[in-house]
Motif scaffolding. Structure first.
Motif, short mmCIF file in Angstrom:
data_model
loop_
_atom_site.label_atom_id
_atom_site.label_comp_id
_atom_site.label_asym_id
_atom_site.label_seq_id
_atom_site.Cartn_x
_atom_site.Cartn_y
_atom_site.Cartn_z
N HIS A 225 0.85 -1.20 0.00
CA HIS A 225 0.00 0.00 0.00
C HIS A 225 0.88 1.24 0.00
CE1 HIS A 225 -3.28 -2.68 1.55
NE2 HIS A 225 -3.97 -1.89 0.77
N ILE A 226 0.47 2.24 -0.76
CA ILE A 226 1.17 3.53 -0.78
C ILE A 226 0.14 4.58 -0.37
CG2 ILE A 226 2.27 5.22 -2.29
CD1 ILE A 226 3.26 2.50 -3.76
N VAL A 227 0.39 5.21 0.79
CA VAL A 227 -0.63 6.08 1.38
C VAL A 227 -0.02 7.40 1.85
CG1 VAL A 227 -2.53 6.17 3.04
CG2 VAL A 227 -1.67 3.96 2.28
N PRO A 228 -0.45 8.52 1.25
CA PRO A 228 0.05 9.83 1.72
C PRO A 228 -0.74 10.30 2.95
CG PRO A 228 -0.87 9.94 -0.51
CD PRO A 228 -1.30 8.65 0.09
N TYR A 229 -0.02 10.86 3.92
CA TYR A 229 -0.65 11.42 5.12
C TYR A 229 -0.25 12.89 5.23
CZ TYR A 229 -2.15 6.90 6.87
OH TYR A 229 -2.80 5.70 7.02
N CYS A 230 -1.22 13.74 5.53
CA CYS A 230 -0.94 15.16 5.78
C CYS A 230 -1.58 15.52 7.11
CB CYS A 230 -1.51 16.01 4.66
SG CYS A 230 -1.14 17.75 4.87
N ARG A 231 -0.78 16.00 8.05
CA ARG A 231 -1.25 16.30 9.42
C ARG A 231 -2.03 15.12 9.99
NH1 ARG A 231 -1.06 21.98 10.38
NH2 ARG A 231 -0.73 23.18 8.50
N SER A 232 -1.48 13.92 9.82
CA SER A 232 -2.04 12.67 10.35
C SER A 232 -3.37 12.25 9.71
CB SER A 232 -2.21 12.75 11.87
OG SER A 232 -0.95 12.90 12.47
N LYS A 233 -3.81 12.92 8.67
CA LYS A 233 -5.01 12.50 7.93
C LYS A 233 -4.59 11.91 6.60
CE LYS A 233 -8.74 13.92 10.28
NZ LYS A 233 -9.18 12.84 11.15
N LYS A 234 -5.15 10.74 6.24
CA LYS A 234 -4.76 10.16 4.96
C LYS A 234 -5.51 10.83 3.81
CE LYS A 234 -7.75 6.06 5.20
NZ LYS A 234 -8.07 5.88 6.59
N LYS A 235 -4.82 10.93 2.66
CA LYS A 235 -5.41 11.54 1.47
C LYS A 235 -5.97 10.40 0.61
CE LYS A 235 -4.57 15.54 1.23
NZ LYS A 235 -5.40 16.58 1.89
N LYS A 236 -7.27 10.13 0.78
CA LYS A 236 -7.87 8.93 0.18
C LYS A 236 -7.74 8.90 -1.34
CE LYS A 236 -11.03 7.78 3.89
NZ LYS A 236 -12.38 7.66 4.36
N GLU A 237 -7.76 10.09 -1.97
CA GLU A 237 -7.74 10.12 -3.43
C GLU A 237 -6.41 9.65 -4.01
OE1 GLU A 237 -6.43 14.25 -2.05
OE2 GLU A 237 -7.78 12.66 -1.40
N ALA A 238 -5.37 9.54 -3.17
CA ALA A 238 -4.05 9.19 -3.70
C ALA A 238 -3.55 7.84 -3.18
CB ALA A 238 -3.04 10.29 -3.34
N ILE A 239 -4.42 7.07 -2.52
CA ILE A 239 -3.99 5.75 -2.02
C ILE A 239 -3.87 4.78 -3.19
CG2 ILE A 239 -4.64 3.76 -0.59
CD1 ILE A 239 -6.01 5.68 1.33
N ILE A 240 -2.77 4.03 -3.22
CA ILE A 240 -2.57 3.03 -4.28
C ILE A 240 -2.26 1.68 -3.63
CG2 ILE A 240 -1.01 2.30 -6.15
CD1 ILE A 240 -0.73 5.18 -6.97
N ARG A 241 -2.89 0.64 -4.14
CA ARG A 241 -2.57 -0.71 -3.68
C ARG A 241 -1.99 -1.50 -4.85
NH1 ARG A 241 -6.92 -5.15 -1.65
NH2 ARG A 241 -6.83 -5.92 -3.78
N ILE A 242 -0.84 -2.12 -4.61
CA ILE A 242 -0.24 -3.02 -5.61
C ILE A 242 -0.43 -4.44 -5.08
CG2 ILE A 242 1.87 -3.60 -6.87
CD1 ILE A 242 2.96 -0.82 -6.02
N ASN A 243 -0.96 -5.32 -5.92
CA ASN A 243 -1.24 -6.68 -5.46
C ASN A 243 -0.01 -7.57 -5.50
OD1 ASN A 243 -4.06 -6.41 -4.86
ND2 ASN A 243 -4.36 -6.18 -7.06
N VAL A 244 1.08 -7.07 -4.95
CA VAL A 244 2.32 -7.83 -4.86
C VAL A 244 2.83 -7.71 -3.43
CG1 VAL A 244 4.70 -8.04 -5.66
CG2 VAL A 244 2.92 -7.41 -7.28
#
Length: 373
Positions: free
Chosen positions: A133-152
């Motif tokens: 999973h690649i997940v950006p966080y800004c001020r401890s809140k995740k930015k849902k529009e930019a979450i990426i999951r790679i099935n590996v």
């Protein structure tokens, strides 16, 4: 009141009370083909005399936690039916006083922001057993529009290594546990794939990639190991009765799947490309802050060379006027557990949890409102 922190991974569970140390245990139950009637749970694996014939069964055992709070991790975008079942199990079966359900990345981000108070943004790359999973966080809140999951994840790498070894040398399709150990002991991430491929083709002493791995026989050799370079017989014909795997390009070709999943027909981005793609989905003025706060967690990041390869590839894909920094914590496996420990010590911890009274009064809805899953 004590708080139990459980980072519930697919391969290992990281568990411990917030005032004590963390234990990393296999997250499953086993039965052995030789001792069918006995069930082994988690770290009882060490008691098994012959781990060659292990098969897994799913865990859930009854314990009472009347005076305990729990912080427990769950996957991103988890199904609401699973979330409801989790609430029922934690409050009704296990009797926890208060529950905080959270993503592992949020705990890692909390730990990172605590260590780097001047930073407002970070991007967590969590490469575990099932997914990356690649997940950006800004001020401890995740930015849902930019979450990426790679099935590996690590499981796919282990299965691929099993197939390669079974095709080239020895049938090991039933030996998941042993081959997982081989992967952890010998694999590394290549900094120059084609150059290493050329070295792997060389004969004799010139082939610095080649290693001989001694497989366990579970009587005299309990755990496999690499033969020291000076003891290797280059012809491959050993006089001793040990069972040897000779590994060359498998050592770096298997972890390469994390960077190029298309090599084995998985039409997805590799990790560096996905990091850049995730950041480019965010507002332009925020992007430089994410590029200089890339945090690697999860078991796959322990491959030698992983951090350097991620850095060099992200650097190539990033505008030259942005700084790039890739951080590999001292222990990437327990990093998010340590974040959970810090959260449990926060002054506002009680505002974050759902208590038993809340749950009994409002049911599952209160959990949906409070938890940012």
């Amino acid at each position: 009141m004590a708080t139990l922190v459980l980072d519930n991974g697919a391969y290992t569970a990281k568990i411990g009370y917030s005032h004590a140390n963390v234990s990393v245990i296999p997250n499953c139950q086993f039965r052995s083909k030789t001792a069918r009637l006995k069930t082994f749970t988690a770290n009882q694996l060490d008691e098994i005399k012959d781990p060659s014939g292990l098969f897994y069964i799913l865990p859930f055992q009854k314990v009472d936690f009347v005076d305990t709070n729990i912080i427990i991790t769950e996957p991103y975008f988890n199904f609401s039916s699973i979330q409801e079942s989790m609430n029922e199990i934690l409050f009704e079966e296990y009797q926890f006083q208060a529950v905080l359900r959270v993503n592992a990345g949020a705990l890692s981000a909390h730990r990172y922001f605590r260590d780097n108070p001047s930073e407002l943004c970070c991007i967590i790359v969590d490469s575990g057993y099932s997914f990356t999973h690649i997940v950006p966080y800004c001020r401890s809140k995740k930015k849902k529009e930019a979450i990426i999951r790679i099935n590996v994840g690590g499981k796919l790498l282990t299965n691929h290594l099993k197939e390669i070894i079974s095709y080239r040398q020895l049938h090991v399709m039933d030996e998941t546990h042993v081959i997982n150990q081989v992967k952890e002991d010998v694999c590394y991430v290549s900094q120059d794939f084609y150059k290493d491929m050329e070295i792997a083709k060389l004969k004799g002493e010139e082939n610095t990639v080649m290693v001989d791995y001694v497989l366990p026989d579970f009587s005299t050799i309990k755990k496999g190991f690499c033969k020291p370079r000076e003891e290797m017989v280059l012809s491959g014909k050993y006089k001793t009765g040990e069972q040897i795997l000779r590994l060359t390009n498998e050592r770096f070709a298997v972890p390469e799947i994390l960077f190029h999943p298309s090599d084995i027909g998985i039409q997805e981005m590799g990790i560096p490309e996905a990091i850049v793609d995730s950041i480019q989905n965010l507002p332009e003025e925020m992007q430089p802050h994410f590029f200089k706060n890339i945090v690697l967690t999860g078991g796959n990041t322990l491959f030698p060379g992983f951090r350097d390869r991620v850095y060099s590839e992200v650097r190539c894909l990033t505008p030259t006027d942005y700084d790039v920094s890739v951080v590999l914590p001292e222990n990437p496996i327990t990093y998010s557990w340590e974040g959970g420990k810090l959260i449990s010590e926060n002054d506002d911890f009680e505002d974050m949890v759902v208590t038993r009274e809340d749950y009994e009064e409002h049911g599952h809805n209160i959990c949906e409102e409070k938890f940012d899953i």
